[in-house]
Design an enzyme around this catalytic site. Structure first.
Site, mmCIF file in Angstrom:
data_model
loop_
_atom_site.group_PDB
_atom_site.id
_atom_site.type_symbol
_atom_site.label_atom_id
_atom_site.label_comp_id
_atom_site.label_asym_id
_atom_site.label_seq_id
_atom_site.Cartn_x
_atom_site.Cartn_y
_atom_site.Cartn_z
ATOM 1 N N MET A 1 2.809 -17.678 13.524
ATOM 2 C CA MET A 1 3.541 -18.968 12.767
ATOM 3 C C MET A 1 4.170 -18.709 11.619
ATOM 4 O O MET A 1 4.470 -19.300 10.911
ATOM 5 C CB MET A 1 2.534 -20.166 12.867
ATOM 6 C CG MET A 1 2.029 -20.603 14.099
ATOM 7 S SD MET A 1 1.727 -22.325 14.201
ATOM 8 C CE MET A 1 0.654 -22.571 13.097
ATOM 9 N N GLY A 2 4.389 -17.225 11.137
ATOM 10 C CA GLY A 2 4.823 -16.811 10.046
ATOM 11 C C GLY A 2 4.043 -16.886 8.703
ATOM 12 O O GLY A 2 2.773 -17.078 9.050
ATOM 13 N N GLU B 1 -2.127 -10.017 5.409
ATOM 14 C CA GLU B 1 -2.445 -8.529 5.818
ATOM 15 C C GLU B 1 -3.048 -8.623 7.333
ATOM 16 O O GLU B 1 -3.248 -7.794 8.016
ATOM 17 C CB GLU B 1 -3.513 -7.875 4.851
ATOM 18 C CG GLU B 1 -2.785 -7.507 3.753
ATOM 19 C CD GLU B 1 -3.868 -6.957 2.605
ATOM 20 O OE1 GLU B 1 -5.215 -6.574 2.975
ATOM 21 O OE2 GLU B 1 -3.905 -7.543 1.348
ATOM 22 N N GLY B 2 -3.851 -10.100 7.519
ATOM 23 C CA GLY B 2 -4.328 -10.035 8.888
ATOM 24 C C GLY B 2 -3.307 -9.904 9.854
ATOM 25 O O GLY B 2 -3.334 -9.187 11.012
ATOM 26 N N HIS B 3 -2.042 -10.416 9.596
ATOM 27 C CA HIS B 3 -1.019 -10.312 10.778
ATOM 28 C C HIS B 3 -0.242 -9.060 10.815
ATOM 29 O O HIS B 3 -0.219 -8.564 11.955
ATOM 30 C CB HIS B 3 0.244 -11.410 10.294
ATOM 31 C CG HIS B 3 -0.110 -13.062 10.409
ATOM 32 N ND1 HIS B 3 -0.205 -13.758 9.139
ATOM 33 C CD2 HIS B 3 -0.382 -13.617 11.281
ATOM 34 C CE1 HIS B 3 -0.341 -14.978 9.297
ATOM 35 N NE2 HIS B 3 -0.430 -14.916 10.654
ATOM 36 N N ASP C 1 -9.632 -16.468 15.053
ATOM 37 C CA ASP C 1 -9.237 -17.775 15.943
ATOM 38 C C ASP C 1 -9.912 -17.401 17.112
ATOM 39 O O ASP C 1 -9.334 -17.187 18.252
ATOM 40 C CB ASP C 1 -7.935 -18.061 15.828
ATOM 41 C CG ASP C 1 -7.009 -18.283 14.853
ATOM 42 O OD1 ASP C 1 -7.177 -19.249 14.309
ATOM 43 O OD2 ASP C 1 -6.329 -17.343 14.306
ATOM 44 N N VAL D 1 -9.240 -9.795 9.381
ATOM 45 C CA VAL D 1 -9.238 -9.001 8.239
ATOM 46 C C VAL D 1 -9.686 -10.152 6.967
ATOM 47 O O VAL D 1 -9.253 -11.225 6.957
ATOM 48 C CB VAL D 1 -7.542 -8.773 7.733
ATOM 49 C CG1 VAL D 1 -7.609 -8.070 6.697
ATOM 50 C CG2 VAL D 1 -7.263 -7.565 9.122
ATOM 51 N N SER E 1 -6.206 -16.156 5.858
ATOM 52 C CA SER E 1 -5.441 -17.287 6.619
ATOM 53 C C SER E 1 -4.216 -17.695 5.800
ATOM 54 O O SER E 1 -4.408 -17.664 4.632
ATOM 55 C CB SER E 1 -6.480 -18.249 6.747
ATOM 56 O OG SER E 1 -5.978 -19.408 7.140
ATOM 57 N N ARG F 1 -3.557 -20.720 5.373
ATOM 58 C CA ARG F 1 -4.010 -21.941 4.928
ATOM 59 C C ARG F 1 -4.744 -21.375 3.536
ATOM 60 O O ARG F 1 -5.024 -22.313 2.789
ATOM 61 C CB ARG F 1 -4.767 -22.522 5.860
ATOM 62 C CG ARG F 1 -3.876 -23.310 6.934
ATOM 63 C CD ARG F 1 -4.889 -24.136 7.893
ATOM 64 N NE ARG F 1 -3.739 -25.003 8.629
ATOM 65 C CZ ARG F 1 -3.474 -24.792 9.718
ATOM 66 N NH1 ARG F 1 -4.169 -23.844 10.452
ATOM 67 N NH2 ARG F 1 -2.609 -25.275 10.501
#
Ligand code: PAF
Length: 282
Positions: free
Chosen positions: A30-31, A35-37, A152, A178, A187, A189
């Site tokens: 979702m943009g 670093e996790g993405h 998730d 991560v 996250s 968020r």
């Protein structure tokens, strides 16, 4: 790297790659990338020749009182990060192109059983929104593989089941969470947290770790461990939503004889809801 907004253009570009027998990997996001993405993109690069990262803040997975409007939309920064990470294509469709008949008239994908409980109970309709948009992305892009984060955990279980149940020919790869140095799971968020909330947030991972250690030492009174964990989160100033010990494969409440366990937690810091989990094998 190229950013594409329409399905027509994306399909034309992907057809060219398919003719060259390139393996296509998808990283749905979702943009507001962190670093996790980017780690997910790294996994996709290892397994595929072409990596498509989708950026779409999916209205169908947000509840009426959730953060759809305030969810950060940062396409320019995301493009720079993905370029540096070696991503091939960004697919960033407009909501009206994804849901031309509106959300109320959209065919939905419902994934029974694993969608129940945990986040499914706290966020009614959330997993229907996730399952629907992920199925649509699979059909739009027809990737050979897709990478999702284990942070998730329930979402990953939902996606594995829908892929299996609907015979969608895509390999699902789960990638480890991560974390920041203090253990907080990355996250989008986390950006909502005040500095005071951010300083308290690592207690979620600490509590998960403490519970995991107790389980590894042989504790089997799961209800007692869950109560202790909820109390620890509350003492630290969080408002726990749930803290449960589950069978990693079924997501049902863990039984004494289960060997693969996942501890799932969700808690509010102010108005920000964070989730995390830890899995163990014993
Ligand atoms: O995990 C997310 O960012 C979203 O739930 C996903 C999988 C991109 C679907 O909108």
């Amino acid at each position: 790297m190229r950013t594409i907004h329409t399905l027509k253009e994306l399909r034309a570009v992907l057809q060219g790659y398919r003719q060259q027998e390139k393996r296509i990997g998808l990283v749905p996001t979702m943009g507001n990338l962190h670093e996790g993405h980017l780690a997910l993109v790294g996994y996709a690069r290892q397994a595929a020749d072409v990596v498509v990262t989708s950026i779409f803040v999916n209205p169908m997975q947000f509840g009426a009182n959730e953060d759809l409007d305030s969810y950060p939309r940062t396409l320019q920064e995301d493009q720079d990060k993905l370029q540096a990470a070696g991503n091939t294509l960004i697919f960033a469709p407009a909501p009206d192109d994804v849901y031309p008949d509106g959300l109320a008239n959209q065919t939905q994908v419902v994934v029974p059983d694993v969608s129940d409980g945990y986040c499914g109970a706290s966020r009614p309709g959330h997993f229907e929104g996730v399952a629907t948009v992920v199925t649509m992305l699979f059909n739009m892009i027809q990737p050979d593989l897709a990478v999702f984060g284990e942070k998730d955990f329930q979402q990953l279980a939902v996606i594995r089941k829908l892929t299996r149940d609907l015979f969608i020919p895509v390999e699902i790869i789960g990638a480890p969470t991560v974390r920041d140095d203090d253990g907080l799971a990355k996250s989008s968020r986390n950006g909502y947290l005040s500095s005071d909330e951010r300083s308290r947030a690592p207690v979620i991972h600490q509590t998960l770790q403490r519970t995991a250690e107790a389980l590894m030492e042989g504790a089997t009174d799961y209800a007692e461990l869950e109560q202790q964990a909820l109390a620890a989160l509350t003492r630290a100033g969080l408002r726990p939503d749930y803290f449960n010990i589950a069978n990693s494969l079924t997501l049902k409440p863990a039984r004494a004889e289960d060997t693969q366990l996942t501890i799932l937690a969700a808690a509010f810091l102010g108005t920000t809801r964070l989730i995390d989990n830890v899995s163990i094998q014993r």
